[in-house]
Design a protein around this motif. Sequence first.
Motif, PDB file in Angstrom:
ATOM      1  N   ASP A 185       0.780  -1.446  -0.227  1.00 19.82           N
ATOM      2  CA  ASP A 185       0.034   0.093   0.048  1.00 19.82           C
ATOM      3  C   ASP A 185       0.891   1.178  -0.114  1.00 19.82           C
ATOM      4  O   ASP A 185       0.474   2.437  -0.047  1.00 19.82           O
ATOM      5  CB  ASP A 185      -0.880  -0.010   1.182  1.00 19.82           C
ATOM      6  CG  ASP A 185      -0.289  -0.090   2.369  1.00 19.82           C
ATOM      7  OD1 ASP A 185       0.909  -0.068   2.672  1.00 19.82           O
ATOM      8  OD2 ASP A 185      -0.833  -0.115   3.667  1.00 19.82           O
ATOM      9  N   GLN A 186       2.054   1.230  -0.212  1.00 18.38           N
ATOM     10  CA  GLN A 186       3.058   2.140  -0.055  1.00 18.38           C
ATOM     11  C   GLN A 186       3.757   2.449  -1.728  1.00 18.38           C
ATOM     12  O   GLN A 186       4.267   3.388  -1.820  1.00 18.38           O
ATOM     13  CB  GLN A 186       4.179   2.205   0.931  1.00 18.38           C
ATOM     14  CG  GLN A 186       3.433   2.392   2.305  1.00 18.38           C
ATOM     15  CD  GLN A 186       4.358   2.323   3.361  1.00 18.38           C
ATOM     16  OE1 GLN A 186       5.477   2.480   3.224  1.00 18.38           O
ATOM     17  NE2 GLN A 186       4.003   2.399   4.736  1.00 18.38           N
ATOM     18  N   GLN A 211       7.277   5.065  -5.013  1.00 23.28           N
ATOM     19  CA  GLN A 211       6.165   5.353  -3.949  1.00 23.28           C
ATOM     20  C   GLN A 211       5.202   5.845  -4.615  1.00 23.28           C
ATOM     21  O   GLN A 211       5.097   6.732  -5.470  1.00 23.28           O
ATOM     22  CB  GLN A 211       7.258   6.424  -3.127  1.00 23.28           C
ATOM     23  CG  GLN A 211       8.283   5.970  -2.368  1.00 23.28           C
ATOM     24  CD  GLN A 211       7.719   4.742  -1.179  1.00 23.28           C
ATOM     25  OE1 GLN A 211       7.007   4.906  -0.591  1.00 23.28           O
ATOM     26  NE2 GLN A 211       8.989   3.986  -1.081  1.00 23.28           N
TER      27      GLN A 211
END
Length: 262
Positions: A185-186, A211
């Motif tokens: 999720d990053q 990112q």
Amino acid sequence: NAYMLVYTREDQAAQILTPPDPRITNLRMVERCDREVRVAEQRRREKLEQQLKIKIKLVYERDLCKMTGFWDHAEIPHSHTTKMGRDQYVRDLAAEVETLVDVPRTHLALFSLQYRSNPRQVRFSFLPLPSTFRANIPQFNAPHFDTSDPHLVVLCIAASAFDPRTLKPSPAGRTPDELSRWVDDQVILLVVKYFCPANHKIVTLGCYYIQQNDNLISMVSSGWIAERLQPYVAAKEVQPVSAEALAAGQDAAPLWECWEEF
């Protein structure tokens, strides 16, 4: 009714009443029966193995770079095929890949083809090392998965410090990223393509991880686009990109357009 009487000489009775050898009387029939038994046993073993194991088609970044045109998950080339137990962990496959490509598993990340229902897409999804393959195997038929011939297409990505074609450390001597610490999720993985407006050709540049909060223009400003375009320009598959478009910094952003392929 009909009756048949057969008279046998007493001194020949033992020889005549001896059971015949099938290989002498009908060798072709014996071979056919033996073959059918072997085939049935092979099918039984394959069915049992299919319940316990899953075939893995390993895809590397260099394989994706062979693809041209629009995305077609059915045409993804692969370099290696192996089998893993359905209850084995993804980290077991990472250990096997480490020996195949001579890249430490800490610098590797694995992804498998998965079907997204909204929107309807077949895309690569991150495989956490502690998960089992059974947890990542679809239970039903999907556009990328056939239950009659079950297999997983697994993409193996090495850190950007490794050359995508040779998987050797790059001459620049950069410190490789620890992709084993991937946080889904990053960080996002992009399969990047380039459309040449002069040749009207789409080529695959490779995989770029970033990112999720970073700007896409970093692919250009970091020099990644220029580096990945170089082999295609040398082979005259695409035309060279202007220095202005490859200029570092945000100034080049207005010269580029980026689209998601559906």
